[in-house]
Design an enzyme around this catalytic site. Structure first.
Site, PDB file in Angstrom:
ATOM      1  N   ASP A  13      70.870  42.171   3.296  1.00 36.16           N
ATOM      2  CA  ASP A  13      69.970  42.924   3.171  1.00 36.16           C
ATOM      3  C   ASP A  13      69.339  42.119   4.260  1.00 36.16           C
ATOM      4  OD1 ASP A  13      71.244  45.208   1.937  1.00 36.16           O
ATOM      5  OD2 ASP A  13      70.066  44.728   0.250  1.00 36.16           O
ATOM      6  N   LYS A  16      70.553  42.751   9.138  1.00 36.63           N
ATOM      7  CA  LYS A  16      71.700  42.047   9.909  1.00 36.63           C
ATOM      8  C   LYS A  16      72.288  43.796  11.660  1.00 36.63           C
ATOM      9  CE  LYS A  16      73.327  41.494   6.603  1.00 36.63           C
ATOM     10  NZ  LYS A  16      73.300  40.728   5.576  1.00 36.63           N
ATOM     11  N   LYS A  18      70.416  46.061  12.053  1.00 33.46           N
ATOM     12  CA  LYS A  18      69.490  46.424  13.005  1.00 33.46           C
ATOM     13  C   LYS A  18      69.388  45.304  14.450  1.00 33.46           C
ATOM     14  CE  LYS A  18      65.165  45.251  14.540  1.00 33.46           C
ATOM     15  NZ  LYS A  18      63.671  45.347  15.200  1.00 33.46           N
ATOM     16  N   GLY A  40      75.381  48.387   3.108  1.00 27.75           N
ATOM     17  CA  GLY A  40      74.454  48.542   4.253  1.00 27.75           C
ATOM     18  C   GLY A  40      73.716  48.649   5.429  1.00 27.75           C
ATOM     19  N   HIS A  41      73.867  49.195   6.372  1.00 30.08           N
ATOM     20  CA  HIS A  41      73.924  48.634   7.285  1.00 30.08           C
ATOM     21  C   HIS A  41      72.584  49.607   8.227  1.00 30.08           C
ATOM     22  CE1 HIS A  41      76.290  44.185   7.775  1.00 30.08           C
ATOM     23  NE2 HIS A  41      75.695  44.419   6.179  1.00 30.08           N
ATOM     24  N   GLN A 223      76.775  41.079   3.610  1.00 26.99           N
ATOM     25  CA  GLN A 223      76.270  40.699   2.381  1.00 26.99           C
ATOM     26  C   GLN A 223      75.398  39.785   3.150  1.00 26.99           C
ATOM     27  OE1 GLN A 223      79.801  41.641   1.458  1.00 26.99           O
ATOM     28  NE2 GLN A 223      78.253  43.291   1.243  1.00 26.99           N
ATOM     29  N   THR A 300      72.573  51.567  -2.586  1.00 28.10           N
ATOM     30  CA  THR A 300      72.437  52.262  -3.759  1.00 28.10           C
ATOM     31  C   THR A 300      71.087  52.929  -3.715  1.00 28.10           C
ATOM     32  OG1 THR A 300      71.784  50.166  -4.431  1.00 28.10           O
ATOM     33  CG2 THR A 300      73.880  50.807  -4.587  1.00 28.10           C
ATOM     34  N   ARG A 304      65.318  46.932  -4.796  1.00 27.25           N
ATOM     35  CA  ARG A 304      65.442  45.260  -4.838  1.00 27.25           C
ATOM     36  C   ARG A 304      64.343  44.404  -4.968  1.00 27.25           C
ATOM     37  NH1 ARG A 304      66.036  46.432   2.100  1.00 27.25           N
ATOM     38  NH2 ARG A 304      68.355  47.223   1.418  1.00 27.25           N
ATOM     39  N   ASP A 332      56.078  41.659   9.747  1.00 29.04           N
ATOM     40  CA  ASP A 332      55.290  42.454   9.978  1.00 29.04           C
ATOM     41  C   ASP A 332      55.088  42.552   8.862  1.00 29.04           C
ATOM     42  OD1 ASP A 332      57.565  44.045  10.248  1.00 29.04           O
ATOM     43  OD2 ASP A 332      57.519  45.351  10.102  1.00 29.04           O
ATOM     44  N   VAL A 413      59.847  42.552  14.622  1.00 26.61           N
ATOM     45  CA  VAL A 413      57.829  42.704  13.487  1.00 26.61           C
ATOM     46  C   VAL A 413      58.115  44.072  13.614  1.00 26.61           C
ATOM     47  CG1 VAL A 413      57.232  41.204  15.161  1.00 26.61           C
ATOM     48  CG2 VAL A 413      57.603  43.191  16.391  1.00 26.61           C
ATOM     49  N   GLY A 414      59.511  45.407  13.621  1.00 29.51           N
ATOM     50  CA  GLY A 414      59.588  46.508  13.407  1.00 29.51           C
ATOM     51  C   GLY A 414      60.851  47.332  13.207  1.00 29.51           C
TER      52      GLY A 414
HETATM   53  P1  GDP Z   1      71.360  44.550   6.397  1.00 30.50           P
HETATM   54  O1  GDP Z   1      71.917  44.951   5.437  1.00 30.50           O
HETATM   55  O2  GDP Z   1      70.907  42.881   7.123  1.00 30.50           O
HETATM   56  O3  GDP Z   1      72.157  45.357   7.614  1.00 30.50           O
HETATM   57  O4  GDP Z   1      70.054  45.027   6.016  1.00 30.50           O
HETATM   58  P2  GDP Z   1      69.226  46.635   5.401  1.00 30.50           P
HETATM   59  O5  GDP Z   1      69.746  47.622   7.017  1.00 30.50           O
HETATM   60  O6  GDP Z   1      69.775  46.942   4.361  1.00 30.50           O
HETATM   61  O7  GDP Z   1      68.123  46.162   5.193  1.00 30.50           O
HETATM   62  C1  GDP Z   1      66.868  46.083   6.123  1.00 30.50           C
HETATM   63  C2  GDP Z   1      65.909  47.037   6.355  1.00 30.50           C
HETATM   64  O8  GDP Z   1      64.439  46.385   6.535  1.00 30.50           O
HETATM   65  C3  GDP Z   1      66.099  47.658   6.572  1.00 30.50           C
HETATM   66  O9  GDP Z   1      65.616  49.086   5.752  1.00 30.50           O
HETATM   67  C4  GDP Z   1      66.089  48.666   8.139  1.00 30.50           C
HETATM   68  O10 GDP Z   1      65.398  49.417   8.456  1.00 30.50           O
HETATM   69  C5  GDP Z   1      64.725  46.953   8.316  1.00 30.50           C
HETATM   70  N1  GDP Z   1      64.391  46.477   9.044  1.00 30.50           N
HETATM   71  C6  GDP Z   1      65.191  45.255   9.523  1.00 30.50           C
HETATM   72  N2  GDP Z   1      64.385  45.017  10.889  1.00 30.50           N
HETATM   73  C7  GDP Z   1      63.102  45.218   9.907  1.00 30.50           C
HETATM   74  C8  GDP Z   1      61.400  44.089  11.017  1.00 30.50           C
HETATM   75  O11 GDP Z   1      61.598  43.126  11.212  1.00 30.50           O
HETATM   76  N3  GDP Z   1      60.408  44.749   9.867  1.00 30.50           N
HETATM   77  C9  GDP Z   1      60.679  46.340   9.534  1.00 30.50           C
HETATM   78  N4  GDP Z   1      58.858  46.484   8.966  1.00 30.50           N
HETATM   79  N5  GDP Z   1      61.569  46.352   9.048  1.00 30.50           N
HETATM   80  C10 GDP Z   1      62.861  46.080   9.056  1.00 30.50           C
HETATM   81  P1  IMO Z   2      74.595  43.793   2.935  1.00 36.12           P
HETATM   82  O1  IMO Z   2      75.939  43.940   3.790  1.00 36.12           O
HETATM   83  C1  IMO Z   2      72.549  43.667  -1.092  1.00 36.12           C
HETATM   84  C2  IMO Z   2      75.373  42.979  -4.213  1.00 36.12           C
HETATM   85  C3  IMO Z   2      74.801  43.503  -5.453  1.00 36.12           C
HETATM   86  C4  IMO Z   2      75.220  42.678  -6.718  1.00 36.12           C
HETATM   87  C5  IMO Z   2      76.281  41.898  -5.764  1.00 36.12           C
HETATM   88  C6  IMO Z   2      78.085  41.941  -6.447  1.00 36.12           C
HETATM   89  O2  IMO Z   2      73.689  45.619   2.725  1.00 36.12           O
HETATM   90  O3  IMO Z   2      73.573  43.023   3.094  1.00 36.12           O
HETATM   91  P2  IMO Z   2      79.803  44.210  -5.488  1.00 36.12           P
HETATM   92  O4  IMO Z   2      79.635  45.509  -5.106  1.00 36.12           O
HETATM   93  O5  IMO Z   2      80.020  43.799  -4.337  1.00 36.12           O
HETATM   94  O6  IMO Z   2      80.908  43.302  -6.576  1.00 36.12           O
HETATM   95  O7  IMO Z   2      78.435  43.965  -5.814  1.00 36.12           O
HETATM   96  O8  IMO Z   2      75.968  41.389  -5.210  1.00 36.12           O
HETATM   97  N1  IMO Z   2      75.330  43.064  -2.841  1.00 36.12           N
HETATM   98  C7  IMO Z   2      74.438  43.095  -2.458  1.00 36.12           C
HETATM   99  N2  IMO Z   2      73.402  42.437  -1.690  1.00 36.12           N
HETATM  100  N3  IMO Z   2      73.248  43.626   0.228  1.00 36.12           N
HETATM  101  C8  IMO Z   2      74.634  43.574   0.114  1.00 36.12           C
HETATM  102  O9  IMO Z   2      75.342  43.930   1.683  1.00 36.12           O
HETATM  103  C9  IMO Z   2      75.315  43.775  -0.840  1.00 36.12           C
HETATM  104  N4  IMO Z   2      76.863  43.760  -0.838  1.00 36.12           N
HETATM  105  C10 IMO Z   2      76.694  43.532  -2.533  1.00 36.12           C
HETATM  106  O10 IMO Z   2      74.299  44.409  -5.391  1.00 36.12           O
HETATM  107  O11 IMO Z   2      73.955  42.224  -6.867  1.00 36.12           O
HETATM  108 MG    MG Z   3      72.070  45.995   3.284  1.00 34.07          MG
END
Ligand code: GDP
Ligand code: IMO
Ligand code: MG
Length: 423
Positions: A13, A16, A18, A40-41, A223, A300, A304, A332, A413-414
């Protein structure tokens, strides 16, 4: 010409999705190499929030092939929801979404086993997303799995039944769980029609050809490095190689053809699920990070766990991935903190200082040691360039660069695609 890699350096999270959506204009192919619907991206396009689980994050752009590699595990039901959502928003995707024949399929009975296995672990549960990831990779390495290419061959239904029966036998070792397998199977089989409609390739040949044609290829991590099956905080990890080495086996690229490795970190740190997290904050500061950063799981919805950035952990991820370039997101979120901290070492149970990740991180009460930085107390939205950032923000970034011995090429930054400072 090589395959560049962009991956998360923490526990997932990092933002990636964005960042890929922002940088993908320099590439003609973007591919996922591991993971599955546990990811979840999040992308924002014209204020529309889109969360991708299986589909690469360049899908909104034209002129880029989005490839789902052999290292990915696919749940056809989640995949259909994603494709329907994109089509509903007006995106044509059929011509630019390509799937590896060797990618493994997540069956409903894999999900059943995931739920049963987690439930049986009680307090020691991993905190899995319960998408069937672990059982599917177990069948892959156990040489029992079903692959996307099997859908095109005769005898698929028979193979499915055999594997399902095996799963049901296995499930008997666990206490019973609530899971309507019949209903899940109905949905699963119905969703295969959608999956069958997409172009399939032998991904190793596809990538080889793309590189020979001089196309720029980017591999998108899912991940984060600390969730890697080998080098993460085992057993609190996912079931695939999330690190740069996973690209070679996840899309069929020889090691010598890996190009730049770009690592993403938040300006602080989060984790969802169980397992060690040395800099986790259990106080109001942690709550403030969660609130300001909207830190709730994209897959889910779980809150976090939040804490300060951990440079011991980041240096480890940089080492193991061979990171050349860094990207920072969510700086930010720190706008309203008076003091910002960064962990630069741990004290072990005997009071000895260490800057390496210990094997027994989970057990021995390691205490993070912190450096402190003054906050900036102002919004960063006006800043278009690095020099326009407040001095305290620049000081924080440059101090981290010194400690990580790498430069941040982008600072986010957002949430918006263009809320990024390029350097
Ligand atoms: P990923 O799994 O690495 O793609 O990340 P996620 O999408 O699960 O979680 C990142 C969250 O941070 C998302 O809700 C994005 O919209 C948000 N986000 C990404 N970059 C920024 C940032 O620079 N600032 C803020 N405030 N939110 C961000
Ligand atoms: P993105 O790509 C954050 C975590 C789960 C759990 C562990 C194992 O959005 O960054 P699994 O479902 O693989 O058996 O879960 O890994 N986990 C993540 N945490 N971001 C993810 O993906 C994750 N994918 C799995 O919360 O602790
Ligand atoms: Mg994610």
């Amino acid at each position: 010409m090589g395959v560049d890699v962009l991956l998360g350096l923490q526990w997932g999270d990092e933002g990636k999705g964005k960042i890929i959506d922002k940088v993908c204009k320099d590439y003609q192919v973007v591919c996922r190499f591991q993971g599955g619907p546990n990811a979840g991206h999040t992308l924002y396009a014209a204020d529309q929030k889109i969360v991708l689980h299986t589909i690469p994050s360049a899908i909104l752009h034209e002129g880029i092939d989005n490839l789902i590699g052999n290292g990915v595990v696919i749940d056809p039901v989640t995949f259909e929801k994603e494709t329907d959502k994109l089509k509903g928003l007006g995106y044509e995707i059929a011509h630019k979404l390509i799937i590896a024949r060797k990618a493994h399929l997540i069956l409903p009975s894999h999900q059943l086993l995931d739920i049963a296995s987690e439930q049986s672990k009680g307090l020691n549960k991993i905190g899995s997303t319960l998408k069937g990831i672990g059982p599917t990779y177990m069948d892959k390495t156990g040489r029992n799995g079903l692959r996307v290419g099997d859908l095109e061959l005769a005898g698929f239904d028979k193979k499915y039944q055999v594997l399902k029966e095996k799963h049901l036998d296995l499930a008997r070792i666990y206490p019973e769980v609530e899971y309507d397998l019949e209903k899940a199977e109905e949905k699963w089989f119905a969703s295969l029609e959608n999956l069958r409609a997409f172009r399939k390739v032998d991904v190793e040949y596809y990538i080889d050809q793309a590189l020979r044609e001089g196309r720029n290829v980017l591999a998108e991590g899912a991940q984060g490095s600390m969730l890697d099956i080998d080098f993460g905080t085992y057993p609190y990890v996912t079931s695939s190689n999330t690190i740069s080495a996973g690209v070679c086996t996840g899309v069929g690229v020889p090691p010598g053809k890996i190009g730049k490795v770009i690592g993403i970190t938040k300006a602080y740190c989060t984790r969802v699920g169980g397992g060690p997290f040395p800099t986790e904050l259990f106080d109001e500061t942690g709550d403030q990070l969660r609130k300001a950063g909207h830190e709730f799981g994209s897959t889910t919805g779980r809150p976090r766990r939040c804490g300060w950035i951990d440079l011991v952990q980041l240096n480890y991820s940089i080492m193991i991935n061979g990171v050349n370039e860094l990207i920072m997101t969510k700086i930010d979120v720190l706008n309203d903190f008076d003091t910002i901290r960064a962990c630069d070492s741990y004290l072990d149970g005997q009071g000895e200082k260490t800057k390496t990740i210990p094997f027994d991180l989970d057990h021995s009460g390691y205490q993070p040691q912190y450096l402190s930085f003054p906050g900036w107390g102002t919004s960063l939205h006006e800043a278009q360039t690095f020099d326009q950032l407040p001095g305290a923000a620049r000081h924080y970034i440059e101090s981290l660069e010194n400690l990580l011995r790498r430069k941040f090429s982008l600072i986010s930054v957002g949430v918006g695609r263009d809320e990024v400072i390029e350097r």
